[in-house]
Write a protein that holds these residues in place. Structure first.
Motif, PDB file in Angstrom:
ATOM      1  N   PRO A   1       0.808  -1.226   0.000  1.00 41.31           N
ATOM      2  CA  PRO A   1       0.000   0.000   0.000  1.00 41.31           C
ATOM      3  C   PRO A   1       0.845   1.282   0.000  1.00 41.31           C
ATOM      4  O   PRO A   1       0.478   2.273  -0.627  1.00 41.31           O
ATOM      5  CB  PRO A   1      -0.808  -0.097   1.302  1.00 41.31           C
ATOM      6  CG  PRO A   1      -0.788  -1.533   1.685  1.00 41.31           C
ATOM      7  CD  PRO A   1       0.471  -2.125   1.129  1.00 41.31           C
ATOM      8  N   GLY A   2       1.987   1.249   0.695  1.00 40.45           N
ATOM      9  CA  GLY A   2       2.833   2.438   0.777  1.00 40.45           C
ATOM     10  C   GLY A   2       3.401   2.863  -0.568  1.00 40.45           C
ATOM     11  O   GLY A   2       3.789   4.022  -0.755  1.00 40.45           O
ATOM     12  N   SER A   3       3.464   1.922  -1.505  1.00 41.43           N
ATOM     13  CA  SER A   3       4.013   2.252  -2.825  1.00 41.43           C
ATOM     14  C   SER A   3       2.945   2.817  -3.758  1.00 41.43           C
ATOM     15  O   SER A   3       3.256   3.321  -4.840  1.00 41.43           O
ATOM     16  CB  SER A   3       4.639   1.003  -3.458  1.00 41.43           C
ATOM     17  OG  SER A   3       3.612   0.069  -3.768  1.00 41.43           O
ATOM     18  N   LEU A   4       1.692   2.706  -3.340  1.00 39.17           N
ATOM     19  CA  LEU A   4       0.589   3.193  -4.180  1.00 39.17           C
ATOM     20  C   LEU A   4       0.215   4.616  -3.765  1.00 39.17           C
ATOM     21  O   LEU A   4      -0.234   4.834  -2.642  1.00 39.17           O
ATOM     22  CB  LEU A   4      -0.638   2.278  -4.032  1.00 39.17           C
ATOM     23  CG  LEU A   4      -0.431   0.805  -4.397  1.00 39.17           C
ATOM     24  CD1 LEU A   4      -1.647  -0.019  -3.977  1.00 39.17           C
ATOM     25  CD2 LEU A   4      -0.178   0.658  -5.888  1.00 39.17           C
ATOM     26  N   HIS A   5       0.435   5.545  -4.656  1.00 43.35           N
ATOM     27  CA  HIS A   5       0.069   6.918  -4.317  1.00 43.35           C
ATOM     28  C   HIS A   5      -0.089   7.782  -5.553  1.00 43.35           C
ATOM     29  O   HIS A   5       0.549   7.552  -6.579  1.00 43.35           O
ATOM     30  CB  HIS A   5       1.099   7.535  -3.366  1.00 43.35           C
ATOM     31  CG  HIS A   5       2.511   7.471  -3.871  1.00 43.35           C
ATOM     32  ND1 HIS A   5       3.003   8.382  -4.753  1.00 43.35           N
ATOM     33  CD2 HIS A   5       3.512   6.589  -3.620  1.00 43.35           C
ATOM     34  CE1 HIS A   5       4.276   8.076  -5.013  1.00 43.35           C
ATOM     35  NE2 HIS A   5       4.599   7.001  -4.357  1.00 43.35           N
ATOM     36  N   ALA A   6      -0.932   8.794  -5.400  1.00 46.04           N
ATOM     37  CA  ALA A   6      -1.100   9.794  -6.459  1.00 46.04           C
ATOM     38  C   ALA A   6       0.183  10.628  -6.517  1.00 46.04           C
ATOM     39  O   ALA A   6       0.979  10.598  -5.575  1.00 46.04           O
ATOM     40  CB  ALA A   6      -2.310  10.662  -6.133  1.00 46.04           C
ATOM     41  N   PRO A   7       0.421  11.379  -7.619  1.00 45.05           N
ATOM     42  CA  PRO A   7       1.604  12.252  -7.682  1.00 45.05           C
ATOM     43  C   PRO A   7       1.659  13.197  -6.477  1.00 45.05           C
ATOM     44  O   PRO A   7       0.617  13.664  -6.014  1.00 45.05           O
ATOM     45  CB  PRO A   7       1.385  13.047  -8.976  1.00 45.05           C
ATOM     46  CG  PRO A   7       0.470  12.203  -9.795  1.00 45.05           C
ATOM     47  CD  PRO A   7      -0.388  11.448  -8.832  1.00 45.05           C
ATOM     48  N   ILE A   8       2.897  13.464  -5.997  1.00 46.07           N
ATOM     49  CA  ILE A   8       3.076  14.254  -4.768  1.00 46.07           C
ATOM     50  C   ILE A   8       2.318  15.581  -4.804  1.00 46.07           C
ATOM     51  O   ILE A   8       1.599  15.922  -3.872  1.00 46.07           O
ATOM     52  CB  ILE A   8       4.583  14.536  -4.517  1.00 46.07           C
ATOM     53  CG1 ILE A   8       5.282  13.246  -4.104  1.00 46.07           C
ATOM     54  CG2 ILE A   8       4.761  15.588  -3.421  1.00 46.07           C
ATOM     55  CD1 ILE A   8       6.757  13.413  -3.794  1.00 46.07           C
ATOM     56  N   ILE A   9       2.454  16.306  -5.903  1.00 46.86           N
ATOM     57  CA  ILE A   9       1.853  17.647  -5.967  1.00 46.86           C
ATOM     58  C   ILE A   9       0.331  17.553  -5.873  1.00 46.86           C
ATOM     59  O   ILE A   9      -0.329  18.352  -5.212  1.00 46.86           O
ATOM     60  CB  ILE A   9       2.326  18.420  -7.245  1.00 46.86           C
ATOM     61  CG1 ILE A   9       1.822  19.859  -7.219  1.00 46.86           C
ATOM     62  CG2 ILE A   9       1.933  17.753  -8.526  1.00 46.86           C
ATOM     63  CD1 ILE A   9       2.520  20.718  -6.178  1.00 46.86           C
TER      64      ILE A   9
END
Lengths: 364, 67
Positions: free
Chosen positions: A185-193
């Protein structure tokens, strides 16, 4: 603009926050997690190395954005007040309880609503516990529970947590000091901005609307007031439409791949602890971040308690596992709450009862 | 005038104290709160119970007089 003086505006605030959560889920945040305060604080604690669970380490810009969004809007609209002194260490414990309860259920109250909107029946079961926990907190309030007064303090004190959040953002973007999951789960993310802007908008809207998932139900039980529940309704409807439209709506228990488990008793007790502790602390995990952003050092201590609670959950194996699919055998592996998690949760609930019935309001 | 000092208290305590103070009396009551949203909640609560309010800013918060 005031977002809390009419039900219509409150519903709009809920809709905007729902759209933010839906966008972030669409652009990469984990399935049905979208915007979970507990999970994201846990991930951020992991990024800081407070726990070593490699799949849940990522400095979530959403958390940083929430605090900074509330800070900026409260300064801009003259609602920033640096306060402290209302039983901070009891609030620290309540923060830990909120996090342990959340990670036994697998989500904060916000994520419970998001999971409910995705057809996850486990979240509907947990809602029973959440309502019972809030009702117990309300009973304590009626019996005279209070953590005492906060007082105005040095202006800089209320700005410390926002400054620390800014520091985490700088470390995350300009250095390689923080850990970041490569799988899980920690690797799944929307773009930082996008996550940061989403957090800022969500934080500003939550500050203006006083959005609180525990407060919404508490006000209904305590004074038959449905105002704060309207915000939650708006968010639920948007997420329901989003989940159905994008094929993410899966109705049932034991659905693999959505980070949930079907141990009903522990789902109920997990959210019971969260509801109970949130009423005692004066707000749900989201509200604690917002209050900390607008200057409350007491809420900032609650937030630190949540960070420490998250670290303990993974260092001592308290967090539940989600139901998954065995890739080789194609069999469903049921998620479960570990023994340590069950013991910790019972201790947490006992702690809530002690806190609730030993802290009385001073006579006026 | 009866005065209720709810400054520094967490939600929903200011509102609970307000409810207690205006229950069964038509006498004016002064409620002191710290946060802007608490001031608004007290005003709204009084209005819902058919009472008029006048608010003013004080050094460390707000004073709401319920008439």
């Amino acid at each position: 603009m005031n977002f809390s003086d009419s039900k219509k505006k409150l519903a709009i605030a809920g809709v905007v926050c729902g759209l933010v959560a839906a966008c972030l889920a669409y652009f990469g945040n984990p399935a049905n997690m979208a915007f979970c305060i507990a999970c994201f604080i846990r991930d951020t604690a992991g990024a800081l190395g407070m726990h070593q669970a490699e799949v849940v380490q990522y400095a979530r810009p959403e958390i940083i954005g929430l605090v900074l969004g509330a800070f900026i809007i409260s300064v801009a609209t003259k609602e920033y007040r640096s306060t402290a002194g209302s039983s901070p260490m009891i609030r620290f414990i309540l923060g830990m309880v909120i996090m342990i309860g959340s990670l036994v259920f697998l989500g904060c109250p916000l994520r419970m609503i998001i999971r409910m909107s995705a057809g996850d029946l486990n979240a509907w079961v947990a809602l029973i516990g959440f309502i019972l926990g809030i009702a117990t907190g309300v009973f304590a309030l009626k019996k005279g529970f209070s953590l005492g007064r906060a007082h105005l303090t040095n202006k800089m004190s209320g700005g410390v947590l926002p400054a620390l959040m800014l520091g985490i953002l700088i470390l995350a973007t300009a250095t390689t000091l923080l850990k970041a999951s490569e799988t899980g789960p920690g690797s799944l993310h929307a773009p930082i901005i996008m996550s940061l802007v989403g957090g800022l908008i969500f934080g500003a809207m939550a500050q203006k609307s006083r959005m609180c998932f525990a407060g919404g139900i508490r006000d209904v039980i305590l004074m038959r007031n449905f105002d704060l529940l309207t915000v939650i309704g708006g968010l639920f409807v948007v997420m329901l439409i989003f989940n159905i439209a994008t094929g993410r709506f899966v109705f049932g228990f034991n659905t693999p791949g959505i980070i949930a488990h079907s141990e009903h008793l522990w789902n109920i007790l997990g959210m019971y602890a969260v509801g109970f502790a949130a009423v005692l602390a004066g707000g749900c995990p989201l509200r604690q971040l917002i209050l900390a952003g607008q200057g409350s050092s007491d809420s900032a201590v609650t937030v630190i308690g949540m960070f420490v609670g998250a670290a303990l959950c993974h260092n001592f194996g308290l967090a539940a596992s989600g139901t998954s699919m065995n890739a080789e055998t194609q069999e469903i592996v049921a998620g479960a709450v570990p023994f340590n998690g069950k013991v910790a949760l019972i201790i947490c609930i006992a702690a809530c009862f002690i806190i609730a019935f030993t802290n009385k309001r001073e006579k006026a | 005038m009866k005065e209720v000092d709810a400054r520094g208290l967490s939600c929903p305590e200011p509102l609970m104290l307000t409810a207690e103070a205006i229950k069964g009396t038509k006498e004016p009551v002064k409620i002191l709160v710290t946060e802007p949203h608490q001031k608004m909640n007290v005003e709204k609560f009084a209005k819902e119970h058919g009472r008029k309010t006048t608010s003013s800013e004080i050094e460390d918060g707000y004073a709401v007089v319920i008439e």
